[in-house]
Design an enzyme around this catalytic site. Sequence first.
Site, PDB file in Angstrom:
ATOM      1  N   GLU A   1       0.893  -1.166   0.000  1.00  0.00           N
ATOM      2  CA  GLU A   1       0.000   0.000   0.000  1.00  0.00           C
ATOM      3  C   GLU A   1       0.919   1.201   0.000  1.00  0.00           C
ATOM      4  O   GLU A   1       1.693   1.412   0.941  1.00  0.00           O
ATOM      5  CB  GLU A   1      -0.915  -0.015   1.229  1.00  0.00           C
ATOM      6  CG  GLU A   1      -2.056   0.997   1.145  1.00  0.00           C
ATOM      7  CD  GLU A   1      -1.763   2.275   1.907  1.00  0.00           C
ATOM      8  OE1 GLU A   1      -1.434   3.282   1.221  1.00  0.00           O
ATOM      9  OE2 GLU A   1      -1.862   2.273   3.124  1.00  0.00           O
TER      10      GLU A   1
ATOM     11  N   CYS B   1      -1.922   8.417   4.448  1.00  0.00           N
ATOM     12  CA  CYS B   1      -1.897   7.932   3.061  1.00  0.00           C
ATOM     13  C   CYS B   1      -3.075   8.500   2.285  1.00  0.00           C
ATOM     14  O   CYS B   1      -2.978   8.790   1.093  1.00  0.00           O
ATOM     15  CB  CYS B   1      -1.974   6.400   3.034  1.00  0.00           C
ATOM     16  SG  CYS B   1      -0.825   5.571   4.131  1.00  0.00           S
TER      17      CYS B   1
END
Length: 961
Positions: free
Chosen positions: A717, A751
């Site tokens: 990720e 993120c």
Amino acid sequence: MCLAEALLRVPDNETADLLIRDKIAPGDWESHLGKSDSLFVNASTWGLMLTGRVVRMGLAPEWNLQGAIKKIISRSGEPVIRQAIGTAMRMMGGQFVLGRTMREAIRNAREWREKGYRYSFDMLGEAAYTQADAERHLKHYRDAIADIAENYKDDDAPIHGRPSISVKLSAVHPRYEWIKRARVFDELVPVLTDLAIRARRVNIGLTVDAEEADRHELMLDVFAALLENPELKGWNGLGLAVQAYQKRGLPTIHWLIEMARRHGVRIPVRLVKGAYWDTEIKRAQEAGLVDYPVFTRKAATDTSYIACTNAIFAAPDAIYGMFATHNAHTLAAVDVLGAGRDFEFQRLHGMGEALHEHYHAIKNPGVPTRIYAPVGSHEDLLAYLVRRLLENGANSSFVNRMADAEASLDTLVADPVAALAEMTPKRNPRIPLPRDMLGNRVNSQGLLWSDPPRAEPLLAEMKKSLERLPLAAPIIGGREKADLPAPVTDPSDRTRVIGQVALAGPAEAKEALDLAYKAQGDWDRLGGDGRAKILEHAADLFEQNRASLMALIVREGGKTLPTAISELREAVDFLRYYASEARKNFAPQAMPGPTGESNELTLHGKGVFACISPWNFPLAIFTGQVAGALAAGNAVLAKPAAPTPLIAAAAVRLLHQAGVPVDVLHLLPGSGSKIGAAIFPDPRLAGIVLTGSTEAATVINRALAARDGPIATVIAETGGQNAMIVDSTALPEQVARDAVTSAFDSAGQRCSALRVLFLQDDVADKMLDMVLGAADELRLGDPFDLATDVGPVINESARETLEQHAEKMTRQAKLLKKLPLRPEHKNGVFFPPHVFAIESISVLEREVFGPILHVVRYSAGHLDKVCEAINATGYGLTLGIHTRIESTAAFIRDRVKVGNVYVNRNQIGAVVGVQPFGGEGLSGTGPKAGGPHYLQRMALERTFTVNTTASGGNAALLSSS
């Protein structure tokens, strides 16, 4: 059954706040709530007669919206839809808003004034998110008081017979929140005091409106401060709205009685049932609260309303009752209970007209009615209108049910006390407690910082836990190797040492891999259910130790207190979610096949996984990676980010305590390149789970691909160039709130954080003004201070990268906002939020990981080009959309290639098992963390086939014939 007995039969979890907060012993309820239900039998009869008359007369308003629109559409040569919508809004505005200005409202009020109605004027407007909005609303209130005084100067009625004004505190202060309590007292209380003094001078009442439950304690504190002001001493015009749907409604009445007698005044109390019920339910579920602040059944709210009414009438010296209702039974019950007393009814402008008109026709004149009348422009109408329509359009609403031709009059005026007494269970079974809302797993525990009895002990425990300096060292086979530890410091104050860390090297990494490889088989054979029990035990231990874990998140990770509890909850959710997935998917699965044969499919761990976690979610992502790998039957080498080893060490100790074998889980704090060089070439390493930069993922993937042996699994990720698209239909207040939260929460170190805000040209100026104004309200500072909104960035390297980008943007783009740094920030690694206007998202070459927001304007006809530009970045993590048009949201969804899309909300804080998180393209490999496909990526499949006829025949088949 008497009313007291009926209410006491509500379970403890529905009445705990009423009993505990007000310290009312159960035996004392009789005196508070009345001794006989005969009053309510009379009220039902009275309400039946009243309702019957209203139903026979009809409830339809005196305007025909559909007909008006048809009339406009029939005209030729005009912009049909725009004209129709404009007319519709004007008609709805005329129905629900008394006037666009105060003077217009006073003029429109004359007809009802001549009929004997009183008025409480409310300046239309939702919560302020900027200081400019707060000042604008404040000016409206001040002007309104002056206009009312001028137009009612010949009215010599006493204060309760005079007009009044209602004030929404969130409209006159941009941060009316518990976490900003000190600021509220410094800034809001003087402003509100000034309004109250102005109202007193011209003999106009002022009522403070009630809002969401998490503002309740703050509202009472502010109200108490006003009562104690010498310039308001002895004034009977200062009132408060109380919501009966809150479990704290009745205790609030008793508190007001005590305050009124202490200060020698009679407090006007507007008793309402409440307008935010659905919001309160959703917020409590999102926050993981122990219970709801509101009753879960309409009958309970109606019963609470009557209980509050009794309490008000029991203290006529202290409380002047103002009963707001459009419900015939409620109106009748209050009328019966208040016989011979001094009080008033209230209704909303544009609603309840027929009911109150018929009441006054029957009673002639009866108890006075005051009309709560919103005043303001149509552009401020939408949020108020939606709330009114939802409130009264709900199936349980009296207004809705009375318009139903099939509803019997007996049902409409049924006694709520009797109805509640007959209900089993008393709690609404369709609304599970927040802990039970996720079905097959327990929701993580949360709390409201505005709940001092729970928040203050937690804060004290967090501070106490920091008195001991923790150690993070390699944990290999359960043994901690604390050689040559170095200090760990606080990013908000680098002079503060918060612990020590000893680093693992290649030797420790290889030893850990040896032990993990040997132990993995037994761990896998434990099965999904066995592993699930251990992970669930770990989740419980995390919650039991939440104070120490949260303290480390704040001090080592630089996270604010609200984000610390959110991160703890996410870690707990990961443990429980992956436990439930292991239990569900890692049991043997029988497969179909021919008779005389059994076929079974099983999932198994692939081997040893290295879990490489980031510093921006040092507990949640660390725990999620480790829990996922363990749940799938793998052994784990956990490599935490260099800045946050203390949190990782604490998590590993709790996982071992929960029952994870010490040879299955190992902790390796240290240099990623050194540890990687030791274990990546080893074919016994089955895979890598990484959350980090796109560049780091590429390097690791190449290193694993270059080795001989089994092909390793890589789950990454990575970064994002996350955008939010705002069109002309979006609500500016929502955009400001969600954009600022998405861009600057956690100092932009998420993120999923918003990096690029696309604003449609038509509304860009207004939207941008509000976003920039909302950003001005943010406070940088020590994250252990509850009032802090933005903490430090993680280290000097991160700050240098952000400063370089800000310098570049200052030269190449336009700086719109830069928050100031103060002297108290000098010892910390602080970088203030910045906002830049840029021409295109293409000017951003890579992700900028911090509190920098870029704004791009676009034309209404170029939405497709916006989608193309976002896709051209190659990133595909999160996307926010703000629009009121479903087809627009669908258009964007179909074109932008991102993993997580959020409509009309912020784009951070994905919930495990609810919004599985992860991107595509340069933003990651998938599968999504916290989703149903995650564990399978770390597992391998095996089938087991047995020929059951080999022992001499197919007995099952033969017996079936």
